[in-house]
Design an enzyme around this catalytic site. Structure first.
Site: not given
Ligand code: PEP
Ligand code: MG
Length: 890
Positions: A27, A97, A106, A108, A342, A461, A769, A836, A856
């Site tokens: 501040k 302040r 948390g 003053m 800000r 899922h 991966s 992934c 990646y």
């Molecule tokens: C993972 O386990 O991160 C993965 C990409 O495989 P799945 O989600 O299909 O188990």
């Protein structure tokens, strides 16, 4: 310790600057900066964090010289305001302040109107045209804040007292109290203070100031503040600064006022002053909603002078801070003061438009536009439908679940996948509501506008499938209890029947009653321009998780440069493929299994052809079958009977198979490479489908770069077992076709043991991966599908800082990822490494992956732009850090 302990600001100058956060707090540094660039900030001074540190270390004693510097600071205020501290004829009042280098609840709170006593109040009234009410109002606010915040008198006592006076006076609201009544409040407050403290409140302004400064210093080491720092991992700060600033009043009659404004419209991004104000009011009145504020455009007519000045400052502020600003201002008797500026919060649409416009206007360069003006989450909003007016249904929110897949959707409730498909067939819009979904439900999920589940987490899922499709999904909404039998769900007292309209917002996790209005996504135009700049700064690649040619094509449009994960099992559900899959599962001999697999082969191959074609020239990672086989079999008796009939089997035989495949812990059971190891013919079929597709397309001139990936290995032997099957199959295919293609074989790293023995594995595997969904599950020992039962509480109670299935757990799972990568690269220097798991589309996790040095990240198609921006920002941030270090060294 720095010699100087007090840093003055005001009148267009300042001792400090915005870079001095560690000494002046956030501040203080900001007030200094605003003042230094000429903003009309009420004069003030900041006491350094070092002084606070000294006070804490020396049992509550001020460092030498602080007293004199504070006195000089007050003199500076007196001179610039032409008022006197404690001077009843022309009183100066101040605010006090706290303000550390990081914003930190948390500590003053604020004390306003300090410098007050009976004489000062009388003088204040006289100076303001005999307005006693104004003076007593300021007085009672001071006793309340000083008593409560500095001395610890319980605030409720003051609350009760003012309520009593209002009741006795027969008024409802504070603003209706007249001068005499307000004076009665002051008297009551004085008594409360006296009763609590055993003495009258200090009437000497210097004493008030000294005690307040001490209270701020002391609050740094309050239990609340220490706990806050511990929980939020705030380390390395030495204390809080104290900001003392002259009070200015917006409630001094009709030439005074107060307001807030944005330099551009925060919802559309249009370049226009946007905000509201109140004449004759204090700042808190605008927020409190007691009076309805006026649109800022009216200020132009009511107070043209201050309005023009404000307008001029907005341009200056944008130039200086290189961003859209959110400004608080007060006008005291015709004089404009800026209290705060800000960077302004904004919608995704506004963020992208402002970034693009500011580059066009020459206010910022592309580097800044990409690096700072748009947050990755902003892009989310642009790619999905949103609620037209989220403020319109506050009373209709009936549940809060996980924001599993962004975007808003409306539809009529259905409880089964079949009903969803039937409804879609007759042109209806539905929301599929399930306790949880299974691969059996994908048809209905596809038919629905949106999905709502009451169980399961961010990698359940429903969540994974919905994100892959860009379909709105709220998962794990425990507020809702589904009763399939009754065809209804309940949320508290609300009962929602099949056919009723609801809406879900997968960006916020809200479930809303009724047919709420939506507005369409806003890609194109500014979005495309902006994303083209993102590419200029992105160094780490972004791939996509895609299982079908249309998904692959969409991801490419959004800038994906390859596929990081094709989950081949998703291909086995469509149409009558599932029956061939079931044939394979029901087979009791290898020969039977091979016969069924041979029927699946053409379908798999066809899919791969489509995907390779869509990704022409880009790598495609295809993972071998991963889920436990029971997921492909029906679990309801009626479905089992139907399956038996169509396959010419007995229901008992089907049931027996289902029972045989039943597992206590399917996630830790017969899945992943364990399937391929026990049924190598499955691996053979899949490798053949991949490589036949590749060979045929390459003959057509398509550039195919297949990467075949083995799932769920824990030991190098599991990997080599599968690799040998793949290699042998490849050689057969190449010989048959009389043509070879380049391809790679690698593995998922998703079991902790694999990460810990990654050097052994990398001797054999050509790429890694990280499957951080499973890796998180197995590192924490939290079931992906059941963690929804306790994770929200864990996060609420700060046992975990966030859901580790959404953002990677840097310290634990992250350590395995880092270890796995460096072990792997210690034996194979150019080992290609990616991620992934769902974290590949989470901005904070993408940043982490960048620092690990991954080649990646891979995420669902609709998250590709988000991950690209996060990757570009990580790269820019690193450049900035290096440049700063360079500057320090030089
Ligand atoms: C993972 O386990 O991160 C993965 C990409 O495989 P799945 O989600 O299909 O188990
Ligand atoms: Mg996995």
């Amino acid at each position: 310790m720095t010699d100087k302990k007090v840093f003055k600001f005001g009148n267009g100058t300042a001792d400090g600057r915005r870079e001095m956060k560690s000494l002046l707090g956030g501040k203080g540094a900001n007030l200094a900066e605003m003042s230094a660039i000429g903003l009309p900030v009420p004069a003030g001074f900041t006491i350094s964090t070092e002084s606070c540190h000294f006070y804490g270390e020396h049992g509550g004693v001020w460092p030498d010289g602080l007293e004199e510097e504070v006195r000089a600071g007050v003199r500076h205020l007196e001179e610039s305001l032409k008022e006197g501290f404690g001077d009843s004829a022309n009183p100066l009042l101040v605010s006090v302040r706290s303000g550390a280098a990081v914003s930190m609840p948390g500590m003053m709170d604020t004390v306003l109107n300090l410098g007050m006593n009976d004489d000062v109040a009388a003088g204040l009234a006289k100076r303001h045209g005999g307005d006693e009410r104004f003076a007593f109002d300021a007085y009672r606010r001071f006793i309340d804040m000083f008593g409560g915040v500095v001395m610890g008198v319980p605030h409720e006592k003051f609350e009760h007292a003012i309520e009593r006076v209002k009741q006795e006076s027969g008024v409802d609201s504070d603003v209706d109290l007249n001068a005499a009544q307000m004076k009665a409040v002051v008297d009551a407050y004085k008594k409360i203070y006296h009763d609590h403290q055993g003495e009258s409140f200090p009437t000497d302004p210097w004493e008030q100031l000294r005690l307040s400064i001490n209270a701020v210093f002391g609050s740094w080491n309050s239990a609340r503040a220490i706990k806050y720092r511990r929980i939020n991992h705030i380390r390395g700060l030495i204390g809080t600064a104290v900001n003392v600033q002259a009070m200015v009043f917006g409630d001094m009659g009709d030439t005074s006022g107060t307001g807030v404004c944005f330099t551009r419209n925060p919802s559309t991004g249009e370049e226009e002053l946007y905000g509201e104000y109140l004449i004759n009011a204090q700042g808190e009145d605008v927020v409190a909603g007691i009076r309805t504020p006026e649109d800022i455009s009216r200020l132009k007519e009511e107070m043209p002078g201050p309005y023009d000045e404000l307008l001029r400052w907005t341009r200056k502020l944008e130039e200086h801070y290189q961003d859209m600003q959110d400004i608080e201002f007060t006008i005291q008797e015709g004089t404009l003061y800026i209290l705060q500026t800000r960077s302004g919060k904004r919608t995704g649409t506004a963020a992208v438009k402002i970034a693009v416009d500011m580059v066009a206007e020459g206010l910022v360069d592309k580097r800044r536009a990409v690096g700072k003006l748009v947050e990755p989450r902003h892009l989310d909003q642009l790619m999905h439908p949103q609620f037209k007016d989220p403020t319109s249904f506050k009373d209709k929110i009936i549940g809060q679940g996980l924001p599993a897949s962004p975007g808003a959707a409306v539809g009529q409730v259905v409880f089964t996948a079949d009903h969803a498909e039937e409804a879609k067939a007759v042109g209806k819009q539905v929301i599929l509501v399930r306790i949880e979904t299974s691969p059996d439900d994908v048809g209905g999920m596809d038919a629905a506008q949106g999905i709502l589940t009451t169980r399961g987490g961010m990698t359940s899922h429903a969540a994974v499938v919905a994100r892959g499709w860009g379909k709105p999904c709220v998962a794990g909404c425990g507020d809702i209890v589904v009763d399939y039998e009754a065809g209804e769900f309940r949320s508290g007292k609300v009962v929602v029947k099949e056919g009723d309209w609801i809406a879900v917002d997968g960006s916020t996790g809200q479930v809303v009653l009724g047919r709420q209005e939506l507005e369409p996504p806003k890609m194109g135009g500014n979005f495309e321009t902006f994303m083209s700049w993102v590419s200029d700064f992105q160094t780490m690649n972004v791939r996509t998780n895609a299982d079908t040619p249309p998904d692959a094509a969409r991801a490419r449009e959004l800038g994906a440069v390859g596929i990081g994960l094709t989950r081949t099992e998703h291909m086995f559900f469509e149409g009558d493929r599932i029956s061939k899959m079931r044939e394979m599962i029901m087979a009791s001999t290898e020969a039977e299994r091979r016969a069924a697999l041979a029927k699946l082969l053409p379908f798999q191959k066809e899919d791969f052809i489509g995907i390779f074609r869509a990704m022409d020239g880009y790598p495609v990672t295809i993972r071998l079958l991963d889920p436990p086989l029971h997921e492909f079999l029906p679990h309801e008796e009626a479905d089992q009977a139907a399956m038996a009939k169509s396959m010419g089997l007995t229901t008992a035989a089907v049931k027996a198979k289902v029972d045989a495949l039943d597992e206590l812990n399917p996630m830790l059971g017969h899945r992943g490479c364990r399937l391929g190891v026990t049924y190598p013919e499955i691996t053979e079929m899949q490798a053949r489908a991949i490589l036949e597709a590749a060979v045929e397309l390459s003959a057509e001139g398509v550039t195919v770069l297949p990467e075949i990936m083995v799932p769920l290995i824990g030991t190098v032997e599991e990997y080599t077992d599968q690799r040998d099957v793949i290699k042998a199959t490849a050689e057969k295919v190449f010989a048959e076709k009389n043509r070879r293609v380049e391809y790679m074989i690698g593995t998922m790293i998703e079991i902790p043991r694999a990460a810990l023995t990654a050097d052994e594995i990398a001797k054999e595997a050509e790429f890694f991966s990280f499957g951080t969904n499973d890796l998180t599950q197995m590192t924490f020992g939290y079931s992906r599908d059941d963690a929804g039962k306790f994770l929200p509480q864990y996060v609420d109670r700060k046992i975990l800082p966030y859901d580790p299935f959404q953002t990677i757990d840097f310290e634990g799972v992250g350590k395995l990822v880092k270890t796995g990568t460096s072990l792997g690269r210690s034996v194979r220097k150019d080992l290609k490494v990616g991620i992934c798991g769902e974290h590949g589309g989470d901005p904070a996790s993408v940043r982490f992956c960048y620092h690990v040095g991954m080649n990646y990240v891979s995420c669902s198609p609709f998250r590709v732009p988000i991950a690209r921006l996060a990757a570009a920002q990580a790269a820019l941030e690193e450049e900035d850090v290096k440049a700063e270090k360079g500057a320090v060294m030089a």
